[in-house]
Enzyme design. Structure first.
Site, PDB file in Angstrom:
ATOM      1  N   ASP A 265      48.472  27.096  21.888  1.00  0.00           N
ATOM      2  CA  ASP A 265      47.188  26.328  22.167  1.00  0.00           C
ATOM      3  C   ASP A 265      47.437  25.286  23.414  1.00  0.00           C
ATOM      4  O   ASP A 265      48.161  24.325  23.158  1.00  0.00           O
ATOM      5  CB  ASP A 265      46.897  25.364  20.928  1.00  0.00           C
ATOM      6  CG  ASP A 265      46.264  26.237  19.433  1.00  0.00           C
ATOM      7  OD1 ASP A 265      46.825  27.370  19.582  1.00  0.00           O
ATOM      8  OD2 ASP A 265      45.577  25.796  18.918  1.00  0.00           O
TER       9      ASP A 265
ATOM     10  N   LYS B 273      37.464  28.919  18.243  1.00  0.00           N
ATOM     11  CA  LYS B 273      38.405  27.982  17.230  1.00  0.00           C
ATOM     12  C   LYS B 273      37.787  26.486  17.560  1.00  0.00           C
ATOM     13  O   LYS B 273      38.130  25.840  18.114  1.00  0.00           O
ATOM     14  CB  LYS B 273      39.893  27.935  17.637  1.00  0.00           C
ATOM     15  CG  LYS B 273      40.436  27.112  16.539  1.00  0.00           C
ATOM     16  CD  LYS B 273      42.120  26.983  16.703  1.00  0.00           C
ATOM     17  CE  LYS B 273      42.724  25.941  15.681  1.00  0.00           C
ATOM     18  NZ  LYS B 273      44.361  25.849  16.173  1.00  0.00           N
TER      19      LYS B 273
ATOM     20  N   LYS C  55      38.943  26.860  22.232  1.00  0.00           N
ATOM     21  CA  LYS C  55      38.988  26.193  21.004  1.00  0.00           C
ATOM     22  C   LYS C  55      38.333  24.772  21.678  1.00  0.00           C
ATOM     23  O   LYS C  55      38.525  24.309  22.946  1.00  0.00           O
ATOM     24  CB  LYS C  55      40.716  25.753  20.756  1.00  0.00           C
ATOM     25  CG  LYS C  55      40.790  24.603  19.938  1.00  0.00           C
ATOM     26  CD  LYS C  55      42.383  24.597  19.374  1.00  0.00           C
ATOM     27  CE  LYS C  55      42.555  23.312  18.844  1.00  0.00           C
ATOM     28  NZ  LYS C  55      44.117  23.542  18.623  1.00  0.00           N
TER      29      LYS C  55
END
Lengths: 348, 289
Positions: A180, A284, A248
């Protein structure tokens, strides 16, 4: 909304089709100018319409058996997260234990998709997962739990590229299956799109493992710091163009996190990208999703926007920590017929 | 000139707010003579669930407040009740059909009992706690601590039950630092809701007292089986299947008080305070190292 109605500009993502990062971009090579021309040519977001659409989707109510299915699906889509300065190996091990056995009183309870930790603790998570770690589990024919590590000077992203890449390489070497990364919001907001683009590409390169497998790359846009929906949409396109496997919403470290309209907006981007190129990019939402109700609203939004095929761990995740307990309480209520309480789930 | 009557809609009291029932249901409150008095919210199991969540989140602050502070906060409610005396007399006359004199006596009793319980806040620990004799150089101390979230089925019948009965059931649970979800009298909930308006404007933190109106028969089973409720006071559950409620409560190891009938029930006793406490015993070395 399809950004490009004419279909004349077909973008090929960096790294896709194994072209060594070649990008048949828009109208020319990747520079600030071409990126700006493209990204700032995207029509503005109808904020009122977006929020109304999200509010409309949020009124959808799931009951009985469909609710039970939705709750199970929520668990399967969770990235169980601990991202505290005070994280210890012990805390990561207990998080992993919870990921493997979310509800010890109910063996039918599904497992979460991944655990999400800081890069230096990825090795601890891999070790604690043992046979449940995704690569080993896949070899044995089950799905397993992935280890996601945040990297690139999370959460601020304020470090030199060399440091960020070392951060990523470190986490990948420690066995992280997913990275991430955060984008450089400062560069994005001051219009240095090329820098952001190249950073994502460089991190994507750093995600390669010697065995040929790639760690999946989730690109955190930190929408709370991008302020406007327009910026969030541009950043989403930028990340998708640069080769993100997932986009995300946020780090969970700033005041404004994953709101439903923001998730909807990002889902529209990946839907449009899919229509344009046939490639599937995941979304996400992370931060601020604490109740089963919120999570189910997200599922409804995914199904209605990108389609039900997005409702699987490879294309949709929910980054959360306290959400899991709330879902477990709901499952216990459904199973026993009476309301459950915090004493009946583990403390995290 | 005649004025149009403006009847009041009585709502629930959950987490310091006055929401309507999640279900949207209401029911008619009639006076002793069968005349229409008001519409009250008819709480559903989900309102009970929300009330328990509110009570749970208020527990930490209320139980951590000093005993002296809790006493002051409870005493303040008695002061405010005194100031609203006329409204309570009026509601008792209309809903229970009492004479003004009897109604005034009822509110006197309610206020007196509230003051009595408020006074216990910083004293019950001396009475219920103990320094235990042990064979060693240790202090061995037992202290009462609050049980947690207490569900109360308030008295449903008897003169003054809607106020005195309500107060006498709720106050003792609050004294030791518990938070309360209370199902008010079904037939006469006006006083309970007016009392919650007093609570909302006093120093009682939101969520410490949560008042539900509606059918105890419908709500009580959900509270009795709720795993996040630590104790249930069945004082007003005499007309319900309270044996089954006790069985449900036993599933999650709740403390249970049984139904109590008669005028002025429940009687104000120290036992009602001690019923919702847990005894914690600690050892501490005597010697100075």
């Amino acid at each position: 909304m399809t950004v490009d109605g004419s279909g004349a500009r077909v973008a090929r993502r960096a790294g896709s089709a194994g072209a060594g990062g070649a990008l048949e971009l828009l109208d020319g090579p990747v520079t600030d100018t071409t990126l700006r021309r493209y990204l700032e040519g995207i029509p503005g977001v109808d904020a009122v319409g977006l929020e109304q659409r999200a509010a409309g989707l949020a009124t959808r109510s799931l009951k009985t058996s469909s609710k039970a299915m939705a709750l199970d699906r929520v668990i399967e889509l969770i990235d169980l997260t601990t991202l505290e300065g005070a994280d210890t190996p012990g805390r990561v091990r207990s998080l992993v234990a919870k990921a493997i056995t979310p509800d010890p009183s109910d063996p039918t309870c599904p497992r979460v998709a991944a655990v999400c930790v800081y890069g230096d603790l990825a090795a601890v998570a891999v070790d604690a997962l043992g046979p449940f770690h995704a690569p080993r589990a896949r070899a044995a024919g089950t799905s397993g739990i992935a280890v996601a590590a945040v990297a690139t000077a999370f959460p601020s992203g304020r470090a030199s590229l060399a440091v960020k890449l070392a951060d990523v390489a470190d986490a990948v070497a420690a066995g992280a299956d997913e990275i991430d990364m955060v984008i450089d919001r400062g560069a994005f907001l001051s219009g240095r799109y090329e820098q952001v683009f190249e950073e994502i590409r460089a991190v994507k390169e750093a995600c390669r493992r010697p065995d040929g497998e790639d760690a999946h790359l989730k690109v955190i846009l930190e929408v709370g710091e991008l302020v406007t929906y327009d910026n969030a949409r541009r950043a989403s396109w930028l990340a998708v163009l640069a080769g993100a496997d997932f986009i995300k919403t946020s780090t969970g470290k700033v005041a404004s996190n994953a709101t439903l309209p923001m998730t909807l907006l990002m889902l529209e981007v990946v839907r449009d990208w899919h229509r344009l190129t046939g490639e599937q990019v995941g979304v996400k939402p992370a931060g601020g999703i604490r109740t089963s109700k919120d999570a189910i609203r997200n599922l409804v939004t995914v199904a209605e926007t990108a389609g039900e095929e997005w409702l699987r761990p490879s294309l949709f995740r929910i980054g959360a920590s306290s959400l899991l307990n709330d879902v477990l309480l709901q499952r216990q209520k459904a199973r026993t017929g009476h309301y459950s309480g915090a004493d009946y789930v583990t403390i995290d | 000139m005649t004025r149009l009557a403006v009847p009041k809609t009585y709502k629930l009291y959950i987490g310091g707010k006055f929401p309507r029932s999640e279900s949207g249901r209401t029911y008619e409150i009639t006076g002793a003579g069968g005349d229409f008095l008001a519409n009250a919210a008819q709480a559903s199991r989900k309102d009970a669930r929300d009330a328990v969540v509110a009570a749970r989140s208020a527990l930490k602050g209320w139980s951590a407040a000093t005993a002296y502070n809790r006493g002051q906060v409870l005493y303040r409610i008695a002061e405010l009740l005194e100031g609203r005396r006329a409204q309570f007399v009026d509601e008792l006359v209309r809903s229970e059909g009492l004479t003004e004199r009897r109604a005034a006596a009822v509110i006197d009793t309610a206020i007196d009992r509230w003051v009595w319980f408020a006074g216990w806040a910083d004293k019950f620990a001396q009475v219920l706690g103990n320094g235990n004799p042990v064979a060693g150089p240790y202090f061995n101390l037992s202290v009462p601590e609050p049980t947690g979230v207490v569900a109360v089925i308030a008295p449903q019948a008897g003169e003054g039950h809607s106020l005195t009965g309500f107060v006498s059931a709720v106050a003792p649970a609050l004294v030791s630092g518990n938070t309360v979800v209370v199902v008010a009298s079904r037939s006469a909930p006006l006083s309970a809701i007016s009392l919650s308006e007093v609570l909302a404007t006093s120093d009682v933190p939101p969520g410490v007292v949560n008042v539900l109106t509606g059918s105890p028969a419908e709500i009580a089973p959900w509270l009795a089986s709720h795993a996040d409720v630590n104790a249930i006071d069945l004082v007003g559950a005499g007309a319900l299947d309270w044996v089954q409620l006790q069985i449900d409560a036993a599933e999650t190891l709740k403390r249970v008080l049984q139904p109590e009938d008669g005028p002025g029930a429940p009687a104000p006793t120290l036992a009602r305070i001690s019923a919702f406490t847990e005894t914690k015993t600690v050892w501490h070395t005597k010697g100075l190292l």
